[in-house]
Write a protein that holds these residues in place. Structure first.
Motif, PDB file in Angstrom:
ATOM      1  N   LEU A 116       0.796  -1.090   0.095  1.00 46.32           N
ATOM      2  CA  LEU A 116      -0.167   0.109   0.066  1.00 46.32           C
ATOM      3  C   LEU A 116       0.810   1.270   0.012  1.00 46.32           C
ATOM      4  O   LEU A 116       0.495   2.065  -0.845  1.00 46.32           O
ATOM      5  N   LYS A 117       1.912   1.285   0.930  1.00 45.90           N
ATOM      6  CA  LYS A 117       2.803   2.524   0.865  1.00 45.90           C
ATOM      7  C   LYS A 117       3.714   2.575  -0.552  1.00 45.90           C
ATOM      8  O   LYS A 117       3.616   3.680  -0.986  1.00 45.90           O
ATOM      9  N   LYS A 158       2.401   1.798  -3.258  1.00 46.37           N
ATOM     10  CA  LYS A 158       1.087   2.189  -4.531  1.00 46.37           C
ATOM     11  C   LYS A 158       1.161   3.692  -4.199  1.00 46.37           C
ATOM     12  O   LYS A 158       0.730   4.516  -5.097  1.00 46.37           O
ATOM     13  N   LYS A 159       1.054   4.317  -2.944  1.00 41.10           N
ATOM     14  CA  LYS A 159       0.871   5.530  -2.619  1.00 41.10           C
ATOM     15  C   LYS A 159       2.111   6.414  -3.175  1.00 41.10           C
ATOM     16  O   LYS A 159       1.687   7.390  -3.844  1.00 41.10           O
ATOM     17  N   GLN A 160       3.210   5.942  -2.893  1.00 43.95           N
ATOM     18  CA  GLN A 160       4.240   6.464  -3.442  1.00 43.95           C
ATOM     19  C   GLN A 160       4.418   6.507  -5.015  1.00 43.95           C
ATOM     20  O   GLN A 160       4.592   7.786  -5.419  1.00 43.95           O
ATOM     21  N   ARG A 192       1.600   6.655  -6.745  1.00 43.42           N
ATOM     22  CA  ARG A 192       0.654   7.677  -7.179  1.00 43.42           C
ATOM     23  C   ARG A 192       1.217   8.965  -7.033  1.00 43.42           C
ATOM     24  O   ARG A 192       0.676   9.840  -7.934  1.00 43.42           O
ATOM     25  N   LYS A 193       1.866   9.265  -6.040  1.00 43.67           N
ATOM     26  CA  LYS A 193       2.424  10.638  -5.828  1.00 43.67           C
ATOM     27  C   LYS A 193       3.397  10.944  -7.122  1.00 43.67           C
ATOM     28  O   LYS A 193       3.625  11.931  -7.690  1.00 43.67           O
TER      29      LYS A 193
END
Length: 104
Positions: free
Chosen positions: A29-30, A32-34, A36-37
């Protein structure tokens, strides 16, 4: 033998450690978040580049294209140098090479 499956107390109540599968999910999840950023930042840069390009007179567009091509060649050159250095390193580390170059 009793194994403690809790985190050390730091003023809070002991909490159970997360299982490996849960930790993997959290890491995914982390990531994926990175990603996305990064994608959002790339999109912002694309917008900025297009805005700046639109502000230029069309007579300068060829120079922009030339500069982009220059940057691409620069990247390719760096990649090629890195790859060749990696493959030549095998040869450079041979004792015969040390012997051949010892007098220089």
């Amino acid at each position: 033998m009793n194994i403690n499956l809790t985190t050390p107390s730091s003023g809070r109540a002991n909490r159970p450690l997360l299982s490996l599968s849960v930790r993997k999910k959290v890491i995914k999840l982390k990531i994926k978040k990175q990603k996305r950023k990064i994608m959002q930042a790339q999109t912002e840069y694309e917008k900025i580049i297009l805005e700046k390009l639109k502000q230029l007179p069309s007579s300068y567009w060829k120079e922009v294209i030339d500069f982009i091509e220059f940057l691409k060649l620069k990247i390719e050159k760096n990649e090629t140098l890195f790859l060749s250095e990696k493959s030549l390193a095998k040869e450079w580390l041979l004792p015969e090479e040390d012997e051949a170059w010892k007098d220089l």
